[in-house]
Motif scaffolding. Sequence first.
Motif, mmCIF file in Angstrom:
data_model
loop_
_atom_site.group_PDB
_atom_site.id
_atom_site.type_symbol
_atom_site.label_atom_id
_atom_site.label_comp_id
_atom_site.label_asym_id
_atom_site.label_seq_id
_atom_site.Cartn_x
_atom_site.Cartn_y
_atom_site.Cartn_z
ATOM 1 N N PRO A 18 0.625 -1.173 -0.152
ATOM 2 C CA PRO A 18 -0.032 0.024 -0.074
ATOM 3 C C PRO A 18 0.699 1.311 0.104
ATOM 4 O O PRO A 18 1.772 1.334 0.652
ATOM 5 N N PRO A 19 0.569 2.251 -0.844
ATOM 6 C CA PRO A 19 1.304 3.435 -0.650
ATOM 7 C C PRO A 19 1.386 4.077 0.510
ATOM 8 O O PRO A 19 2.473 4.845 0.716
ATOM 9 N N ASP A 20 0.327 3.988 1.479
ATOM 10 C CA ASP A 20 0.361 4.574 2.661
ATOM 11 C C ASP A 20 -0.072 3.316 3.730
ATOM 12 O O ASP A 20 -1.391 3.613 3.671
ATOM 13 N N PRO A 21 0.647 2.618 4.143
ATOM 14 C CA PRO A 21 0.234 1.491 5.183
ATOM 15 C C PRO A 21 -0.460 2.121 6.235
ATOM 16 O O PRO A 21 -1.710 1.205 6.580
ATOM 17 N N ALA A 22 -0.261 3.052 6.971
ATOM 18 C CA ALA A 22 -0.952 3.671 8.151
ATOM 19 C C ALA A 22 -2.554 3.949 7.503
ATOM 20 O O ALA A 22 -3.527 3.300 8.363
ATOM 21 N N ALA A 23 -2.499 4.655 6.503
ATOM 22 C CA ALA A 23 -3.759 4.977 5.986
ATOM 23 C C ALA A 23 -4.772 3.742 5.406
ATOM 24 O O ALA A 23 -5.975 3.647 5.813
ATOM 25 N N ALA A 24 -3.799 2.658 4.961
ATOM 26 C CA ALA A 24 -4.685 1.493 4.470
ATOM 27 C C ALA A 24 -5.257 0.815 5.525
ATOM 28 O O ALA A 24 -6.424 0.201 5.685
ATOM 29 N N VAL A 25 -4.756 0.605 6.571
ATOM 30 C CA VAL A 25 -4.901 -0.108 7.886
ATOM 31 C C VAL A 25 -6.112 0.608 8.432
ATOM 32 O O VAL A 25 -7.153 0.265 8.959
ATOM 33 N N ALA A 26 -6.076 2.119 8.564
ATOM 34 C CA ALA A 26 -7.034 2.805 9.427
ATOM 35 C C ALA A 26 -8.455 2.590 8.653
ATOM 36 O O ALA A 26 -9.242 2.688 9.119
ATOM 37 N N GLU A 27 -8.364 2.685 7.324
ATOM 38 C CA GLU A 27 -9.449 2.510 6.435
ATOM 39 C C GLU A 27 -10.182 1.175 6.721
ATOM 40 O O GLU A 27 -11.433 1.157 6.767
ATOM 41 N N GLN A 28 -9.438 0.321 6.653
ATOM 42 C CA GLN A 28 -10.172 -0.957 7.199
ATOM 43 C C GLN A 28 -10.680 -1.357 8.477
ATOM 44 O O GLN A 28 -11.539 -1.943 8.785
ATOM 45 N N LEU A 29 -10.047 -0.632 9.727
ATOM 46 C CA LEU A 29 -10.294 -0.365 10.718
ATOM 47 C C LEU A 29 -11.889 0.107 11.036
ATOM 48 O O LEU A 29 -12.476 -0.217 11.786
ATOM 49 N N ARG A 30 -11.749 1.285 10.352
ATOM 50 C CA ARG A 30 -12.751 2.129 10.275
ATOM 51 C C ARG A 30 -14.163 1.385 9.741
ATOM 52 O O ARG A 30 -15.385 1.212 10.331
ATOM 53 N N GLY A 31 -13.750 0.808 8.765
ATOM 54 C CA GLY A 31 -14.978 -0.175 8.009
ATOM 55 C C GLY A 31 -15.454 -1.269 8.991
ATOM 56 O O GLY A 31 -16.596 -1.898 8.614
ATOM 57 N N ARG A 32 -14.673 -1.753 10.097
ATOM 58 C CA ARG A 32 -15.038 -2.495 10.942
ATOM 59 C C ARG A 32 -15.433 -2.086 12.150
ATOM 60 O O ARG A 32 -15.790 -2.864 13.380
ATOM 61 N N GLY A 33 -15.788 -0.747 12.062
ATOM 62 C CA GLY A 33 -16.241 0.061 13.508
ATOM 63 C C GLY A 33 -15.343 0.488 14.388
ATOM 64 O O GLY A 33 -15.859 0.529 15.649
ATOM 65 N N VAL A 34 -14.283 0.326 14.160
ATOM 66 C CA VAL A 34 -13.134 0.664 15.109
ATOM 67 C C VAL A 34 -12.788 2.154 15.152
ATOM 68 O O VAL A 34 -12.342 2.638 13.947
ATOM 69 N N THR A 35 -12.634 2.683 16.255
ATOM 70 C CA THR A 35 -12.373 4.320 16.144
ATOM 71 C C THR A 35 -10.922 4.353 15.943
ATOM 72 O O THR A 35 -10.271 3.667 16.620
ATOM 73 N N VAL A 36 -10.637 5.148 14.880
ATOM 74 C CA VAL A 36 -9.076 5.504 14.742
ATOM 75 C C VAL A 36 -8.967 6.834 15.031
ATOM 76 O O VAL A 36 -9.521 7.843 14.923
ATOM 77 N N PRO A 37 -7.634 7.017 15.789
ATOM 78 C CA PRO A 37 -7.428 8.304 16.529
ATOM 79 C C PRO A 37 -6.868 9.396 15.532
ATOM 80 O O PRO A 37 -6.534 9.090 14.549
ATOM 81 N N GLU A 38 -7.103 10.501 15.633
ATOM 82 C CA GLU A 38 -6.840 11.706 14.711
ATOM 83 C C GLU A 38 -5.200 11.579 14.467
ATOM 84 O O GLU A 38 -4.842 11.948 13.320
ATOM 85 N N ASP A 39 -4.389 10.924 15.547
ATOM 86 C CA ASP A 39 -3.089 11.194 15.413
ATOM 87 C C ASP A 39 -2.578 9.995 14.985
ATOM 88 O O ASP A 39 -1.249 9.353 15.247
ATOM 89 N N TRP A 40 -3.216 9.229 14.034
ATOM 90 C CA TRP A 40 -3.030 7.717 13.716
ATOM 91 C C TRP A 40 -1.877 7.700 13.093
ATOM 92 O O TRP A 40 -0.925 6.584 13.394
ATOM 93 N N HIS A 41 -1.243 8.301 12.280
ATOM 94 C CA HIS A 41 0.003 8.163 11.664
ATOM 95 C C HIS A 41 1.250 8.244 12.534
ATOM 96 O O HIS A 41 2.180 7.216 12.515
#
Length: 205
Positions: A18-41
């Motif tokens: 993924p060009p941005d692994p952190a963003a790719a993981v965040a997208e999948q987490l949100r899609g499963r109802g997991v809250t992602v912090p604003e400073d996730w990166h």
Amino acid sequence: MRAVSFDCFGTLVAVPRPPDPAAAVAEQLRGRGVTVPEDWHEAYTEPHLDSPAGAEVSLPAHVRAALSSRGIEADESVVEAAVLDAFDREVVPVPGVEAAITAVDAPVGVLSNCSVPGLVDRVLARAGLLDQFDTVVSSVEIGWRKPDRRAFAAVADELDVPVEALTHVGDDHDADGGIDRHGGRYLHVDGDLTGLPDRLAGREE
């Protein structure tokens, strides 16, 4: 008896990260109802788990620790599924791969550095290669990364040979080439296995 092991990524198959692994993981987490912090990166790139030299750190375990550092607790199975899907990309077998595997007249396996549980098997299955190997070993399953001797020993044990009887094929001189330091044989490849049968037979180096 000798045995042959192959690296996976860059050796058997090409799979873009993924060009941005952190963003790719965040997208999948949100899609499963997991809250992602604003400073996730920032949280994603911080070290959260201690590990000895040569050890593999599970990426889902790291992600759960990163979330926990921001006060967010997530189910282990949910995070594992999210991370696996985040790194699930198009799989392209390298040229000559099937002929190279078929040419191995010995026990044959895969030894891959990979911190995502299940990814190596999924990639090989999508490439139509999974059932061509006697064993598939990934660093996240055994806890050790190449070039650590314990990584090579794990696949050698699965193939019922000593490390010294293992020929390892891979594209990374540092990681895959570590087999040379442990008494085995390293064959370097670079995205193309067309000439490997001759090299395995000793007709070309």
